[in-house]
Enzyme design. Structure first.
Site, short mmCIF file in Angstrom:
data_model
loop_
_atom_site.label_atom_id
_atom_site.label_comp_id
_atom_site.label_asym_id
_atom_site.label_seq_id
_atom_site.Cartn_x
_atom_site.Cartn_y
_atom_site.Cartn_z
N ARG A 36 -8.49 10.65 7.23
CA ARG A 36 -8.19 11.71 8.59
C ARG A 36 -9.02 12.59 8.66
NH1 ARG A 36 -4.67 7.33 7.61
NH2 ARG A 36 -3.98 6.51 9.31
N GLN A 104 -0.37 5.20 -2.19
CA GLN A 104 -1.15 4.68 -1.94
C GLN A 104 -2.54 4.73 -1.70
OE1 GLN A 104 0.33 6.50 2.07
NE2 GLN A 104 0.47 8.37 0.73
N HIS A 122 -0.20 -0.24 -1.23
CA HIS A 122 -1.75 -0.77 -0.60
C HIS A 122 -2.37 -1.39 -1.78
CE1 HIS A 122 -1.06 2.43 2.85
NE2 HIS A 122 -0.22 1.71 2.64
N CYS A 130 -8.06 -15.61 -5.42
CA CYS A 130 -8.73 -16.57 -4.98
C CYS A 130 -7.42 -17.15 -4.28
CB CYS A 130 -8.68 -17.16 -5.42
SG CYS A 130 -9.17 -19.22 -4.61
N CYS A 151 -14.25 -18.63 -4.88
CA CYS A 151 -13.95 -18.74 -6.12
C CYS A 151 -14.81 -19.97 -6.59
CB CYS A 151 -12.63 -19.33 -6.18
SG CYS A 151 -11.55 -19.71 -7.58
N CYS A 154 -12.63 -23.35 -7.33
CA CYS A 154 -11.99 -24.10 -6.19
C CYS A 154 -12.82 -24.16 -4.85
CB CYS A 154 -10.69 -24.12 -5.70
SG CYS A 154 -10.36 -22.63 -4.92
N ASN A 215 -0.43 19.87 0.64
CA ASN A 215 -1.53 19.05 1.29
C ASN A 215 -2.28 20.32 2.19
OD1 ASN A 215 -1.67 16.34 1.97
ND2 ASN A 215 -1.72 17.68 4.14
P1 NAD Z 1 -5.60 10.53 4.94
O1 NAD Z 1 -6.87 10.55 5.25
O2 NAD Z 1 -4.93 10.33 6.16
O3 NAD Z 1 -4.73 11.97 4.77
C1 NAD Z 1 -4.77 12.84 3.42
C2 NAD Z 1 -3.98 14.12 3.99
O4 NAD Z 1 -4.49 14.80 2.14
C3 NAD Z 1 -4.88 15.13 4.76
O5 NAD Z 1 -3.34 15.29 5.46
C4 NAD Z 1 -5.95 16.24 4.34
O6 NAD Z 1 -5.29 17.69 4.15
C5 NAD Z 1 -5.19 16.01 2.38
N1 NAD Z 1 -6.24 16.14 1.62
C6 NAD Z 1 -7.18 15.80 1.59
N2 NAD Z 1 -7.42 16.73 -0.13
C7 NAD Z 1 -6.86 17.07 -0.23
C8 NAD Z 1 -6.40 17.80 -1.34
N3 NAD Z 1 -7.92 17.44 -2.42
N4 NAD Z 1 -5.55 18.57 -1.93
C9 NAD Z 1 -4.32 18.53 -0.44
N5 NAD Z 1 -4.07 17.88 0.39
C10 NAD Z 1 -5.83 17.01 0.86
O7 NAD Z 1 -4.84 9.18 4.11
P2 NAD Z 1 -3.37 8.90 3.69
O8 NAD Z 1 -1.70 10.20 4.17
O9 NAD Z 1 -3.72 8.61 1.82
O10 NAD Z 1 -3.84 7.54 3.84
C11 NAD Z 1 -5.00 7.11 4.51
C12 NAD Z 1 -5.05 5.40 3.47
O11 NAD Z 1 -5.78 5.15 3.06
C13 NAD Z 1 -3.78 5.10 2.57
O12 NAD Z 1 -3.22 3.66 2.82
C14 NAD Z 1 -4.31 4.95 1.37
O13 NAD Z 1 -4.30 3.54 0.95
C15 NAD Z 1 -6.02 4.50 1.95
N6 NAD Z 1 -6.47 5.75 1.50
C16 NAD Z 1 -6.81 5.06 -0.28
C17 NAD Z 1 -8.31 5.89 -0.86
C18 NAD Z 1 -8.56 6.04 -2.19
O14 NAD Z 1 -7.87 5.15 -2.76
N7 NAD Z 1 -8.76 7.10 -3.15
C19 NAD Z 1 -9.26 7.39 -0.19
C20 NAD Z 1 -9.25 7.27 1.58
C21 NAD Z 1 -8.01 6.17 1.82
#
Ligand code: NAD
Length: 245
Positions: A36, A104, A122, A130, A151, A154, A215
């Protein structure tokens, strides 16, 4: 600012049970975009027939497997990424403190850094199953099984063990996260927009007094927060904090 790093270090030293609750922002310093932020996945124009947010839904996966896997392999599996200072700090803290990570993220970078107590809300791109016979496949194996992986045993479809939109969270994992939060006395929330439910709602199960937020963007938490580090990166904050530990 120096005082705030010292204060966080003191909270960490005094805590009996720490929970680090993180999201995509914890891995941006490894080069994986979040969803986001301005340069996040959801703000990019989709190369496919639907916005990326839609492509991450269960119904899209069911109805457009070709495109789903093309997108998933292209944009959801990061190439050549390594744990960053935030992952490394948390892994080294686990050697001296009782700390659990509730993430997450699906990238497996906390475990790669050495953390053992990791609850993946997540799922993980590292695991695949599979859908017919439940046989397990590593990421490397899955990638060798064709554009839409099937798979070899199967013929069933192989699905990444990641929670897509419209899918429920694993109840056992959810319960483990709740109990872990309820028993903690320090909660560090970092790198998450707290927009994705039910994950974001979990933090209301923390009954302690010490909540710390790190954040880039401001969050709206309807709880008293002890310390806030806004506009700062998680890895950078931890690099300062460790000087006082
Ligand atoms: P989000 O993208 O909604 O929010 C990310 C937040 O982190 C923002 O508020 C941003 O300001 C902040 N941010 C970005 N870089 C930062 C840093 N270096 N230090 C501090 N803050 C920082 O992400 P979310 O809330 O985790 O939700 C999104 C979903 O996307 C999750 O469910 C996750 O599973 C998935 N996701 C995972 C990955 C991954 O595994 N690396 C990457 C992208 C999205």
């Amino acid at each position: 600012m120096e005082n705030k790093y010292r204060e966080l270090a003191t909270l960490v030293k005094k805590a009996k049970k720490i929970v680090f609750f993180g999201g995509a922002g914890v891995s941006t310093e490894s080069g994986i975009p979040d969803f986001r932020s301005d340069n996040g996945l959801y703000n990019l124009k989709s190369k496919y027939d639907a916005p990326y947010e839609v492509m991450l839904s269960h119904s899209y996966y069911e109805n457009h497997k070709d495109n789903f896997f093309a997108f998933y392999k292209d944009l959801m599996i990061p190439k050549n990424v390594k744990p960053n200072d935030a992952h490394k700090f948390l892994a080294s803290l686990e050697k001296k403190k009782d700390i659990s990570i509730i993430t997450q993220n699906i990238d497996g970078l906390h475990q790669e850094a050495g953390s053992k107590n990791v609850i993946e809300l997540h799922g993980s791109i590292k695991r695949n199953y599979c859908e017919s016979c439940a046989r397990y496949y590593t990421l490397k194996e899955m990638l060798k099984l064709g554009d839409v992986p099937k798979c070899p045993k199967c013929g069933g479809y192989i699905k990444p063990d990641v929670v897509l939109y419209e899918e429920p969270l694993d109840q056992n994992i959810l319960t483990k996260a709740l109990i872990t939060l309820q028993n903690a006395d320090l909660l560090i929330v970092a790198g998450t927009s707290l927009n994705v439910y039910p994950a974001a709602g979990l933090i209301s199960y923390f009954y302690g007094n010490n909540i710390v937020i790190i954040n880039l963007e401001k969050l709206h938490l309807y709880r008293e927060v002890k310390l806030e580090f806004y506009g700062q990166k998680v890895g950078e904050v931890f690099n300062e904090v460790k000087k006082y530990l």
